[in-house]
Design a protein around this motif. Structure first.
Motif, PDB file in Angstrom:
ATOM      1  N   MET A 290       3.975  77.413  -8.711  1.00  0.00           N
ATOM      2  CA  MET A 290       5.219  78.233  -8.555  1.00  0.00           C
ATOM      3  C   MET A 290       6.218  77.533  -9.049  1.00  0.00           C
ATOM      4  SD  MET A 290       4.623  80.144  -4.850  1.00  0.00           S
ATOM      5  CE  MET A 290       3.311  80.823  -4.434  1.00  0.00           C
ATOM      6  N   HIS A 291       6.318  76.341  -8.796  1.00  0.00           N
ATOM      7  CA  HIS A 291       7.403  75.394  -9.126  1.00  0.00           C
ATOM      8  C   HIS A 291       7.289  75.195 -10.663  1.00  0.00           C
ATOM      9  CE1 HIS A 291       9.381  71.439 -10.306  1.00  0.00           C
ATOM     10  NE2 HIS A 291      10.311  71.971  -9.495  1.00  0.00           N
ATOM     11  N   ARG A 292       6.169  75.116 -11.233  1.00  0.00           N
ATOM     12  CA  ARG A 292       5.845  74.511 -12.712  1.00  0.00           C
ATOM     13  C   ARG A 292       6.468  76.033 -13.660  1.00  0.00           C
ATOM     14  NH1 ARG A 292       3.375  76.307 -16.439  1.00  0.00           N
ATOM     15  NH2 ARG A 292       2.160  77.893 -15.338  1.00  0.00           N
ATOM     16  N   GLN A 293       6.319  77.199 -12.840  1.00  0.00           N
ATOM     17  CA  GLN A 293       6.579  78.537 -13.469  1.00  0.00           C
ATOM     18  C   GLN A 293       7.943  78.609 -13.334  1.00  0.00           C
ATOM     19  OE1 GLN A 293       4.614  81.871 -12.078  1.00  0.00           O
ATOM     20  NE2 GLN A 293       2.548  80.773 -12.132  1.00  0.00           N
ATOM     21  N   VAL A 294       8.763  78.200 -12.282  1.00  0.00           N
ATOM     22  CA  VAL A 294      10.094  79.004 -12.146  1.00  0.00           C
ATOM     23  C   VAL A 294      11.128  77.804 -11.887  1.00  0.00           C
ATOM     24  CG1 VAL A 294       9.408  81.190 -11.537  1.00  0.00           C
ATOM     25  CG2 VAL A 294       9.797  79.537  -9.655  1.00  0.00           C
ATOM     26  N   GLY A 295      10.637  76.692 -11.786  1.00  0.00           N
ATOM     27  CA  GLY A 295      11.739  75.429 -11.366  1.00  0.00           C
ATOM     28  C   GLY A 295      12.444  75.601 -10.125  1.00  0.00           C
ATOM     29  N   ILE A 296      13.576  74.738 -10.234  1.00  0.00           N
ATOM     30  CA  ILE A 296      14.355  74.666  -9.171  1.00  0.00           C
ATOM     31  C   ILE A 296      15.075  76.066  -8.888  1.00  0.00           C
ATOM     32  CG2 ILE A 296      16.545  73.541  -8.365  1.00  0.00           C
ATOM     33  CD1 ILE A 296      14.149  71.753  -7.891  1.00  0.00           C
ATOM     34  N   HIS A 297      15.698  76.424  -7.581  1.00  0.00           N
ATOM     35  CA  HIS A 297      16.373  77.349  -7.094  1.00  0.00           C
ATOM     36  C   HIS A 297      17.520  77.519  -8.064  1.00  0.00           C
ATOM     37  CE1 HIS A 297      19.058  79.335  -3.887  1.00  0.00           C
ATOM     38  NE2 HIS A 297      18.508  80.285  -4.386  1.00  0.00           N
ATOM     39  N   LYS A 298      17.922  78.590  -8.880  1.00  0.00           N
ATOM     40  CA  LYS A 298      19.057  78.642  -9.586  1.00  0.00           C
ATOM     41  C   LYS A 298      20.028  79.874  -9.392  1.00  0.00           C
ATOM     42  CE  LYS A 298      18.532  77.793 -14.481  1.00  0.00           C
ATOM     43  NZ  LYS A 298      18.039  78.448 -15.564  1.00  0.00           N
ATOM     44  N   LEU A 299      21.114  79.846  -9.316  1.00  0.00           N
ATOM     45  CA  LEU A 299      22.298  80.709  -9.176  1.00  0.00           C
ATOM     46  C   LEU A 299      22.881  81.263 -10.254  1.00  0.00           C
ATOM     47  CD1 LEU A 299      23.891  79.057  -5.926  1.00  0.00           C
ATOM     48  CD2 LEU A 299      21.714  80.603  -5.975  1.00  0.00           C
ATOM     49  N   ASN A 300      23.464  82.326 -10.367  1.00  0.00           N
ATOM     50  CA  ASN A 300      24.229  82.720 -11.348  1.00  0.00           C
ATOM     51  C   ASN A 300      25.768  82.722 -10.847  1.00  0.00           C
ATOM     52  OD1 ASN A 300      25.196  84.873  -9.480  1.00  0.00           O
ATOM     53  ND2 ASN A 300      24.335  86.661 -10.742  1.00  0.00           N
ATOM     54  N   GLU A 301      26.792  82.803 -11.634  1.00  0.00           N
ATOM     55  CA  GLU A 301      27.936  82.505 -11.286  1.00  0.00           C
ATOM     56  C   GLU A 301      28.676  83.170 -10.175  1.00  0.00           C
ATOM     57  OE1 GLU A 301      30.304  82.827 -14.886  1.00  0.00           O
ATOM     58  OE2 GLU A 301      29.340  81.459 -16.087  1.00  0.00           O
ATOM     59  N   GLN A 302      27.943  84.101  -9.421  1.00  0.00           N
ATOM     60  CA  GLN A 302      28.504  84.667  -8.270  1.00  0.00           C
ATOM     61  C   GLN A 302      27.501  84.208  -7.262  1.00  0.00           C
ATOM     62  OE1 GLN A 302      27.702  86.941 -10.894  1.00  0.00           O
ATOM     63  NE2 GLN A 302      29.851  86.713 -11.521  1.00  0.00           N
ATOM     64  N   GLY A 303      26.697  83.321  -7.457  1.00  0.00           N
ATOM     65  CA  GLY A 303      26.170  82.510  -6.306  1.00  0.00           C
ATOM     66  C   GLY A 303      24.946  83.383  -5.896  1.00  0.00           C
ATOM     67  N   ILE A 304      24.243  84.131  -6.749  1.00  0.00           N
ATOM     68  CA  ILE A 304      23.182  84.860  -6.692  1.00  0.00           C
ATOM     69  C   ILE A 304      22.023  84.406  -7.222  1.00  0.00           C
ATOM     70  CG2 ILE A 304      22.141  87.254  -6.713  1.00  0.00           C
ATOM     71  CD1 ILE A 304      24.499  87.368  -4.754  1.00  0.00           C
TER      72      ILE A 304
END
Ligand code: SF4
Length: 351
Positions: free
Chosen positions: A242-256
């Motif tokens: 799963m990490h290989r596919q999507v990587g680290i938790h990423k937020l948009n500019e609104q913190g979502i």
């Protein structure tokens, strides 16, 4: 009249932050938001989504969707360990505000609760849904409409709870919904008991994975999760994929949250969940900035009353030691709510 720096700041504050951004940077911000696309949209544009759906549906004939590998023909109505039919059974769908803050935002996580489960833990908090299969059987088209309804309500993602045994239906429904305007991240909320071969089908479709990792010892997994002694090894491999596919938790500019891995671990009484081993494994196998939610909300449910070692809630000390292990092993991206609970217990301990 002289227009001072202080006047500028005050005026900007009163008129809103737009004055602090040049038209160029405002345009860049809007453009960036418009440019974000869910992973499945790109796969469809490449002409690959339909083929993935076929690949997934074919598995129903000899069901190996999860590590139980029952081999039943679900297309002919046979049922395996999870007791799920070939059509999705749904208990409920609604904006959910009880998830992590980055997926809840202001409008909630668009959650769809699937009935039945391939793990069936003795302490299951959703046992009427997961064990007894309470819910309504629907068509993939209905599932697509639910996704669109959640999007219309302003939800920030499509949160698929216990999706493993209905993965082909989810992919099909996602494509139907995409063609009617779905534009939200697909959020795969799983027990973590997933086969690598199946996760590969999801590569380029799912944006956010949120797997549990419930135990680190085979004997505990077998005892509390219906003989699934391979759970720790299978789940660790699944999480790496799963990490290989999507990587680290990423937020948009609104913190979502818009992409990435979020791991959940429930602290259990008497160190049953193997929390120290868990955080050590994350620290060694994944980046230290991996999002980890160490949860304090274990409660005695379903058949847990029959197992004296898990027939009580956890103590403040058990939660504190779990969080302290996470700090000692250098994890830097702990769920803010679990950090708040830790701080509360620490404060109470020192007073
Ligand atoms: S999804 Fe259900 S039927 Fe298929 S392998 Fe898993 S438990 Fe068995």
């Amino acid at each position: 009249m002289k227009f001072t720096r202080r006047d500028f700041i005050r005026t900007s504050f009163l008129l809103g932050s737009s004055l602090l951004l040049s038209p160029k940077s405002l345009h860049a911000k809007q453009k960036k938001e418009e440019e974000w696309h869910p992973a499945y949209e790109k796969l469809e544009a490449e002409g690959k989504l339909a083929q993935r759906i076929k690949q997934a549906y074919d598995i129903f004939e000899n069901c190996q969707l999860c590590p139980r590998k029952c081999g039943v023909n679900r297309l002919k109505g046979e049922k395996g360990f999870c007791r799920a039919p070939v059509k999705p059974v749904i208990f409920s769908y609604h904006p959910h505000f009880g998830e992590e803050m980055s997926v809840v935002g202001e409008k909630g996580s668009g959650t769809i609760f699937f009935s039945n489960c391939n793990l069936r833990c003795v302490f299951c908090q959703n046992w009427p849904i997961a064990h007894e299969g309470k819910g309504k059987e629907v068509q993939d088209e209905d599932l697509a409409d639910m996704m669109l309804h959640l999007q219309k309500m302003g939800c920030h993602n499509i949160n698929l709870v216990t999706p493993t045994h209905v993965m082909p239906n989810i992919l099909n429904a996602t494509r139907i919904a995409l063609n009617k305007g779905l534009h939200l991240p697909l959020f795969y909320n799983t027990s973590g008991y997933e086969r690598l071969e199946i996760l590969k089908i999801l590569d380029g479709i799912v944006d956010i994975y949120k797997p549990d990792i419930k135990y680190m010892d085979a004997d505990k997994a077998a005892k509390y999760s219906a003989g699934a002694s391979d759970y720790p090894e299978v789940t660790k491999k699944a999480i790496l994929e799963m990490h290989r596919q999507v990587g680290i938790h990423k937020l948009n500019e609104q913190g979502i949250a818009i992409r990435g891995l979020m791991i959940r671990h429930l602290v259990m009484p008497n160190r049953v969940a193997g929390t120290e081993k868990f955080v050590k494994w994350v620290a060694e196998a994944l980046p230290n900035s991996t999002y980890v939610n160490i949860m304090a909300q274990y409660r005695v449910e379903y058949k847990a009353f029959d197992y004296p070692e898990i027939a009580r809630g956890i103590t403040a000390q058990e939660f504190l030691e779990a969080m302290e292990w996470a700090e000692q092993y250098g994890l830097t991206n702990l769920d803010p709510q679990s950090v708040a609970v830790r701080n509360f217990y620490r404060h109470r301990r020192s007073n």
